[in-house]
Enzyme design. Sequence first.
Site, PDB file in Angstrom:
ATOM      1  N   ARG B 247     -35.501 -21.921 -18.158  1.00 11.60           N
ATOM      2  CA  ARG B 247     -35.222 -20.973 -19.269  1.00 11.60           C
ATOM      3  C   ARG B 247     -34.870 -19.772 -18.866  1.00 11.60           C
ATOM      4  O   ARG B 247     -35.784 -18.964 -18.469  1.00 11.60           O
ATOM      5  CB  ARG B 247     -36.391 -21.296 -20.340  1.00 11.60           C
ATOM      6  CG  ARG B 247     -35.729 -20.564 -21.750  1.00 11.60           C
ATOM      7  CD  ARG B 247     -37.084 -20.615 -22.687  1.00 11.60           C
ATOM      8  NE  ARG B 247     -37.733 -19.362 -22.557  1.00 11.60           N
ATOM      9  CZ  ARG B 247     -39.123 -19.259 -22.727  1.00 11.60           C
ATOM     10  NH1 ARG B 247     -40.081 -19.886 -22.954  1.00 11.60           N
ATOM     11  NH2 ARG B 247     -39.407 -17.846 -22.354  1.00 11.60           N
ATOM     12  N   HIS B 251     -38.130 -17.068 -25.187  1.00  9.22           N
ATOM     13  CA  HIS B 251     -38.124 -18.393 -25.872  1.00  9.22           C
ATOM     14  C   HIS B 251     -37.339 -18.447 -27.123  1.00  9.22           C
ATOM     15  O   HIS B 251     -36.692 -19.264 -27.464  1.00  9.22           O
ATOM     16  CB  HIS B 251     -39.784 -18.350 -26.326  1.00  9.22           C
ATOM     17  CG  HIS B 251     -40.044 -19.354 -27.516  1.00  9.22           C
ATOM     18  ND1 HIS B 251     -39.876 -20.966 -27.287  1.00  9.22           N
ATOM     19  CD2 HIS B 251     -40.296 -19.193 -28.845  1.00  9.22           C
ATOM     20  CE1 HIS B 251     -40.112 -21.426 -28.569  1.00  9.22           C
ATOM     21  NE2 HIS B 251     -40.453 -20.596 -29.290  1.00  9.22           N
ATOM     22  N   TYR B 260     -44.413 -11.692 -19.956  1.00  6.77           N
ATOM     23  CA  TYR B 260     -44.948 -12.576 -19.007  1.00  6.77           C
ATOM     24  C   TYR B 260     -44.557 -13.302 -17.582  1.00  6.77           C
ATOM     25  O   TYR B 260     -44.985 -14.103 -17.101  1.00  6.77           O
ATOM     26  CB  TYR B 260     -45.312 -13.923 -20.042  1.00  6.77           C
ATOM     27  CG  TYR B 260     -44.279 -14.525 -20.809  1.00  6.77           C
ATOM     28  CD1 TYR B 260     -43.589 -15.231 -20.243  1.00  6.77           C
ATOM     29  CD2 TYR B 260     -44.145 -14.201 -22.101  1.00  6.77           C
ATOM     30  CE1 TYR B 260     -42.297 -15.979 -20.886  1.00  6.77           C
ATOM     31  CE2 TYR B 260     -42.924 -14.742 -22.716  1.00  6.77           C
ATOM     32  CZ  TYR B 260     -42.068 -15.358 -22.099  1.00  6.77           C
ATOM     33  OH  TYR B 260     -41.067 -15.996 -22.795  1.00  6.77           O
TER      34      TYR B 260
END
Lengths: 327, 328
Positions: B247, B251, B260
């Site tokens: 990805r 998100h 993160y």
Amino acid sequence: MAILSYIEAVTHTLREEMKRDPRVFLLGEDVGVRGGVFRATQGLIEEFGEERVIDSPLTESAIVGVSIGAAAYGLRPVAEIQFADFILPAVNQIISEAAKIRYRSNNDWHVPLVIRAPYGGGVHGALYHSQSMERIFAGNPGLKIVAPATPYDVKGLLTSAIRDEDPVLFFEHKRLYRSVKGEVPEQEYTLPIGKGDIKREGSDITVISYGLTLHYVLQAAESLAKEGISTHVFDLMTLYPLDKEGIIEAAAKTGKVLIVHEDHKEGGIGGEVSAVIAEEALFDLDAPIKRLGGPSIPAMPYSPPLEKFYMLNPDKIAQAMRELAYF
Amino acid sequence: MAIHHREIGLSDQTAVEIYRYMFMARKVDEREWILNRAGKIHFVISCQGQEAAQVGAAFALEKGVDYLNPYYRDTGVVLVMGMTVRDLLLSAFAKAEDPNSGGRQMPGHFSSRKLNIMTQSSPTGTQIPHAVGFALAAKYEKKPFVSFVTLGEGTSNQGDFHEALNFAGVHKLPVIVLVENNQYAISVPVKKQLACESVADRAVGYGMPGVSVDGNDPLEVYKAVKEARERALRGEGGTLIEAKTYRLTPHSSDDDDRTYRSRDEVELAKKQDPILRYREYILSQRLMDEGKLAALEKKVMEEIDEATRYAEEAPYPEPESAMLHVYG
């Protein structure tokens, strides 16, 4: 006209609808070869084959979720949750999915799905085979919740549920399965979902109930009649959406209302019924609205004296009715 | 690319079409981020980095025949199946004409009965039993179609994943389950999500083949889905396919992935960007020259510009329409 037990009315209606519409099929745990642990689907696998009476793996969420997919495609699944207590793993599929599919797709998709679930206690089923789960689903627009009390109503409402274009939860009280018998016409008929029914005409007090306790209310009303108290009995039949008009009319009829159900008094359907009356019929009332339900403990215990303590019965109900009549 | 497109039965023209859809999915996505950062739309959830898996898979399906339960990143899938750039932008702006939900759902919750795309919710995994229900209907009605469902690797931990795949396995239902393993479930990396090496390893428990493919290669994904479809239509049951992707965005537009994962990791992944890789392939195979490719890209951008303009000007739903369609 045949005399059928409550559970025979379920089987009879499933058979009739499966014969009528080849899209109707059954799935659930033990519904096939065993014919259901209560035998509600007895003989149907022999008659319709295992393609239409599917013994599913032990998976409540998938039983409902797979039914949603099949219903969206255009089939008419009737899913069985073996005991209503075991419906919790499927709640996400029922509330997040089935209830919202028509709405969230702006009327593009819909799920004509029926979920049958035996509920209720008084059968030595302890905590996890005795619960009334209807409260969890009530108040979720998009769902319909039906809980008939008589074999006649079972046939009319189950037929309507199977033909309904939206998801219907069909709660069958286990204690009624073999204890209640009644006349059920051979020919097809439907009863409207969302409408209650006056089960007894009376003029002193109104009692609103459903399921097993409705029968106890009728017995109590019979004995109170001998004491000169006339009871009007209204059966909710559909627990969501509620028959508000019917409730208001029944309340106004006597001005004294008692709501009776086996589910916990706190947070049960009775709270919503009393709110409807308080909002719409306050000036017709001659006494505070009373509720009678199960005690506030997590669920029904096993040992006979404990179970008996939990359960309502005609005597407990008659006492509450008397108190209301003399208010 | 490990496989040549003609080896798997794809014409030169189709190979180029795959590129066009991948590029279109990427650019619609990028446009939505710009609109979001400009304060014009409230939410974006991206397909960036997963276009090869999505478009490759969708090309192996039959439009208007197979049924789809895509998940919220599947812009590439729904474009191939017939949703238009305009449809997607109408959804991004939450306008009345949004075909997915009439502006009721967040973007990325695809739906079109006309295109056999089943509506989804936000809780992950709920669509997998639905897909198995469509597969059950195929078997019940003896109709030659497959049911196709997608999800992320995090969702393969949900109970519904296991319940649904087991159900499909027991009844040998024609379902194709594509897990787009993009390495993160919001912030939690795959090593904290899966106790097994690969999602495909889980297939053995459901009595179906599990296949792991390079999700940056549309041709490899196409081949795996095509084979799964043929298998399903032969009555041999479902297939679990894991496409390994990455990805490239956070998100969603409300997430900050700098909390993160390192920038070095993301930069490294960008070197494997499926769009760039597949563009190279088109050029190296001389399916198109640089000039023709640039013209194709320009045309896609014009379509996105036009759709943006249309969607921005389109009316919102009437407020009272919120009351409609609770029951039939």
